[in-house]
Design a protein around this motif. Sequence first.
Motif, PDB file in Angstrom:
ATOM      1  N   TRP A   1       0.837  -1.205   0.000  1.00 46.02           N
ATOM      2  CA  TRP A   1       0.000   0.000   0.000  1.00 46.02           C
ATOM      3  C   TRP A   1       0.873   1.257   0.000  1.00 46.02           C
ATOM      4  O   TRP A   1       2.045   1.220   0.397  1.00 46.02           O
TER       5      TRP A   1
ATOM      6  N   SER B   1      -1.170   5.412   3.506  1.00 47.01           N
ATOM      7  CA  SER B   1      -2.326   4.622   3.944  1.00 47.01           C
ATOM      8  C   SER B   1      -2.157   4.094   5.355  1.00 47.01           C
ATOM      9  O   SER B   1      -3.146   3.835   6.055  1.00 47.01           O
ATOM     10  N   THR B   2      -0.927   3.909   5.780  1.00 43.83           N
ATOM     11  CA  THR B   2      -0.679   3.374   7.123  1.00 43.83           C
ATOM     12  C   THR B   2       0.036   4.371   8.028  1.00 43.83           C
ATOM     13  O   THR B   2       0.221   4.091   9.211  1.00 43.83           O
TER      14      THR B   2
ATOM     15  N   HIS C   1      -6.658   6.307   0.926  1.00 35.43           N
ATOM     16  CA  HIS C   1      -7.279   4.988   0.778  1.00 35.43           C
ATOM     17  C   HIS C   1      -6.324   4.083   0.022  1.00 35.43           C
ATOM     18  O   HIS C   1      -5.793   4.444  -1.034  1.00 35.43           O
TER      19      HIS C   1
ATOM     20  N   TRP D   1     -13.629   9.257   7.445  1.00 33.21           N
ATOM     21  CA  TRP D   1     -14.045   8.210   6.509  1.00 33.21           C
ATOM     22  C   TRP D   1     -15.350   7.597   6.990  1.00 33.21           C
ATOM     23  O   TRP D   1     -15.734   7.754   8.152  1.00 33.21           O
TER      24      TRP D   1
ATOM     25  N   CYS E   1     -18.059   4.035   6.776  1.00 35.11           N
ATOM     26  CA  CYS E   1     -18.204   2.598   6.486  1.00 35.11           C
ATOM     27  C   CYS E   1     -19.563   2.341   5.853  1.00 35.11           C
ATOM     28  O   CYS E   1     -20.605   2.610   6.461  1.00 35.11           O
TER      29      CYS E   1
ATOM     30  N   LEU F   1      -8.361   3.846  11.009  1.00 35.06           N
ATOM     31  CA  LEU F   1      -8.217   2.950   9.863  1.00 35.06           C
ATOM     32  C   LEU F   1      -6.766   2.539   9.658  1.00 35.06           C
ATOM     33  O   LEU F   1      -6.476   1.372   9.354  1.00 35.06           O
ATOM     34  N   ALA F   2      -5.855   3.485   9.817  1.00 36.34           N
ATOM     35  CA  ALA F   2      -4.439   3.155   9.644  1.00 36.34           C
ATOM     36  C   ALA F   2      -3.986   2.123  10.669  1.00 36.34           C
ATOM     37  O   ALA F   2      -3.156   1.252  10.381  1.00 36.34           O
TER      38      ALA F   2
ATOM     39  N   TRP G   1      -7.220  -0.763   7.713  1.00 39.84           N
ATOM     40  CA  TRP G   1      -8.348  -0.290   6.922  1.00 39.84           C
ATOM     41  C   TRP G   1      -9.576  -1.173   7.041  1.00 39.84           C
ATOM     42  O   TRP G   1     -10.411  -1.245   6.136  1.00 39.84           O
ATOM     43  N   HIS G   2      -9.716  -1.850   8.162  1.00 39.33           N
ATOM     44  CA  HIS G   2     -10.955  -2.553   8.488  1.00 39.33           C
ATOM     45  C   HIS G   2     -11.716  -1.714   9.510  1.00 39.33           C
ATOM     46  O   HIS G   2     -11.112  -1.134  10.412  1.00 39.33           O
TER      47      HIS G   2
ATOM     48  N   PRO H   1     -11.547  -2.848   3.502  1.00 41.34           N
ATOM     49  CA  PRO H   1     -11.338  -1.558   2.819  1.00 41.34           C
ATOM     50  C   PRO H   1     -12.305  -1.316   1.657  1.00 41.34           C
ATOM     51  O   PRO H   1     -12.518  -0.158   1.277  1.00 41.34           O
TER      52      PRO H   1
ATOM     53  N   ILE I   1     -15.021   1.094   2.735  1.00 39.28           N
ATOM     54  CA  ILE I   1     -14.632   2.356   3.367  1.00 39.28           C
ATOM     55  C   ILE I   1     -14.527   3.457   2.303  1.00 39.28           C
ATOM     56  O   ILE I   1     -13.829   3.292   1.294  1.00 39.28           O
TER      57      ILE I   1
END
Length: 297
Positions: free
Chosen positions: A87, A91-92, A102, A112, A114, A126-127, A131-132, A140, A143
Amino acid sequence: MADLNNAEHGMIGNHPYRLEVALHDVIMAGDGWNITLPENPGARPIVQTVTENDEKCPVFGPAFLQKALNVVSDRAVRVRGEISTDWPRRSTKPDHDGVVRHPLWGGESDAWFCLHCSGKLTGIQLAQNLWHCPGCGASPLDIFDTAFWCDDEAKSLQPVKTEGAVDGDKPDFGVVDDRPKLELNGEKITLLIRSALLDDATNISEKLGALQAEITVDDENDVWISLEEDLWPQDKEPVQALIVAAKLGLEVELESTWSTIPFHWPGLGELTSSTSEYTQMMLDAYAQCDSLPNSKT
């Protein structure tokens, strides 16, 4: 239980196991048990067995279970690390405002939403959770940076609360029955009944009748068999087909119909039970009429 065809193999004590990653879920399986650790870092391990608390099943032993969970968890850490590596860094790694990107289709935001549970999420949440959604576990794919399904511009959506880490919690146990089950449907019933009709057939004409028969199965698995009267004698009862239906607990209705038969002179098929012999007889009959496909006029 899990079907692990290309799994790694190992041992915990005297118990062999197979380990594989399927769609980023880590699965360990042994004789009568398996453990699944989902891709979602917030999900509990799932332990499935074919029996309830059986002394012969090692996962009911605390020491064995803990060792197995350690193996699964170690592999899950590697899998999640590989996902993160693929990724974008953003994203993280949120920036100082909590903005993240994303990982699948881009777009950056600190807020964000869901689609699965309509919860409002922060980029930091999310990070930290690959991203769950920490509320419902959605992937993801669910999301988005806008709640496009919401009519009030997401004003009514509530923030998702991040609970404490559950990695150390006890796994969810469940008993599954992996014995093969007979599930009859119209296609399977039709196949068996047609096969039984072929058992009943004593000549080529009747075999063609069995193959041409219209077999209908209704929602309650009652069966209607329509047999071509030029191929199947009206006074001949399909004994084997009725026996098969009785074994399956099915009601059967028989009827004779008239339709287009595949070849002329259906009576020729009553003279032999050999398909090759019937084919030659049929070719000879057509030849006498000068009506073979390759005949010249």
